[in-house]
Write an enzyme that holds these catalytic residues in place. Sequence first.
Site, PDB file in Angstrom:
ATOM      1  N   CYS A 126       7.992   4.316  13.519  1.00 58.80           N
ATOM      2  CA  CYS A 126       6.894   4.495  11.898  1.00 58.80           C
ATOM      3  C   CYS A 126       7.923   5.575  11.132  1.00 58.80           C
ATOM      4  O   CYS A 126       7.521   5.594  10.241  1.00 58.80           O
ATOM      5  CB  CYS A 126       5.715   5.508  12.489  1.00 58.80           C
ATOM      6  SG  CYS A 126       4.942   4.651  14.102  1.00 58.80           S
TER       7      CYS A 126
ATOM      8  N   CYS B 192       2.391  -4.269   9.891  1.00 58.73           N
ATOM      9  CA  CYS B 192       3.231  -3.661  11.132  1.00 58.73           C
ATOM     10  C   CYS B 192       2.457  -2.230  11.241  1.00 58.73           C
ATOM     11  O   CYS B 192       2.955  -1.572  12.044  1.00 58.73           O
ATOM     12  CB  CYS B 192       4.412  -3.459  10.925  1.00 58.73           C
ATOM     13  SG  CYS B 192       5.382  -2.382   9.630  1.00 58.73           S
TER      14      CYS B 192
END
Lengths: 211, 388
Positions: free
Chosen positions: A107, A36
């Site tokens: 993130c 990811c």
Amino acid sequence: MKFPYTEKVLEHFKNPRNVGKLENPDGKGLEGSPACGDMVAVYLQVNPDTQIIEDIKFESYGCASNIATASIITELAKGKTIEEAKKISWQEATEELGGLPPVKAHCSVLAVEGLRAAIRDYEEKHGLVSEQEPTTVDVIRSRLKHVMNPMAGLDIIRTELVTKMEINDGVVRVLIDLPSNHQFAANIKEEVTEKLESLWDVNEVNVVFTE
Amino acid sequence: MLDKMIYLDNSASTRLDEKVLDAMKPYYFDTYAVATSEFGYSMGIDAKEGLEEARKIIASSIGATAEEIVFTSGETESSNMAIKGVVAALKKKKGEHIIVSKLEDFAVLNTAKNLEKQGYSVDYISVDAEGIVDLEELKSKIREDTVLVSIQHANQEIGTLQDLDAIAKICKEKDVLFHTDATHSYVRVAIDVSKTPVDLISMSAHTIHGPRGVGALYVRKGTPLIKWMDGGYQETDRRAGLENIPGAVGFAKAVELVTEKETKFLESLRDYTIERVFEEIPHVTLNGSKTQRTPQNANITFHYVEGESMTLHLDMRGFAVSTGSACFSRSLEASHVILGIGGDHERAHGSIRFTFGRYNSMDDVDAVVDAIKEIVSQLRAISPLYNK
């Protein structure tokens, strides 16, 4: 500089605080995956008498947003009790950094999840989970949402890689829709096991691949 | 921090050559009229002469004739014009099937996806680990109703060059039109349309130190193409809108300034970068072909580190490069090119593209490799993936 990052984000990115690994940590959390694009590991050393986080370190494979948030989280958590540290939110970390670009939320949220995972690990290992809820399929599903499917960059639940989950007498069985010789099979098995074996009433984790 | 930025992202765009600007200036300040017919006023006739001279230069650079060149606003417009123009022209006569490669620039890929939404049938051809199109798959995918094959000459990210002759031959044999996006190879890698039966070529000025916002489409004589933008009758009624004459003149000048010697120099910068990185930094992978590669491109994955962090650190030290990391892109999607050559997400996230231009030097390469060595080591030291 004209980056969409504040000076404080850039400062923490350039000079991250509390970077590294603790040998034999009291608690350890690992969130995200290379698939990811971001991954963060958080290590804790907790005073057993005061429950105060005496040392905390992190490692990051991630972008500026991820590194800066992990750095600030460790600063916020150090010196707090685990109960206080649990309450540290992503919003609080973001405010401390002077804001983050909205697209970068995912993130940076990993850093908070990393801290929470490390605290949960500490609590589970030290028998501190106050209400020992029995492990159900829902609990398993919730845990497995943190295991990434490297082919898709999303978790193995959302990408329907897990076809069945069950628990009987402390034995968890998870069926994964991949052949056992698949390049990511061993990695997924390891992560699934790690996420489930620390549950208080789980004695054994069996990861079964389709052939 | 360096005194000036070292720009190593020349496939994104290049610095304009001052000689190009000098060539363009008269068409902004003196001969600024629109191109008129021979019975118009003299300034317009002069402007038209400038435009036609530029057209001849572009045409001659690929062995074409002037009337086969249509000036556009660049790669995106050229590719849209080629693909949409051909499918509109052949829809009723032949069919609604097109073929593109998986690695195309978004100018082609998103045009194909848009056509798919409109009911056209699209096949996306696979590539091998170096990014080279599978010719057998291409042969097998061409059908009776296939109207166009669009496969790039050079890849924008990994620099892989396709065998245009082989692709064009297949298309010719199967009687299918062939478009190639040559934006990243144009005048650096020769194309001769008198020998290679390609029907349409997208070109752009901004990758060769020409002005931004100008490009061209080569349209082989007799190629059926319906105008996709309505308006005036410019460019022999193939592209509506006033011609960007200073842009076209600048584009032609940029073409004239590209030399074989310079191209060889870019190759040496590319090879030296790859050589130093591979000798001095462990755990790296070259993305793209070792041999079938554009002169200006080196694309390398630095494993266990994330690309946006690397580009940001490099910027702080005065270097501009790009990466295939999802975090770097507005869409938050990892490079479809690295994934398309069979790379996993980690490989895409850690990839850095160095692309060289006229204003780079060996010193630039030394400086960036020295910097990246330190940055990679620093980021690996904090990476949970790296086995310290």
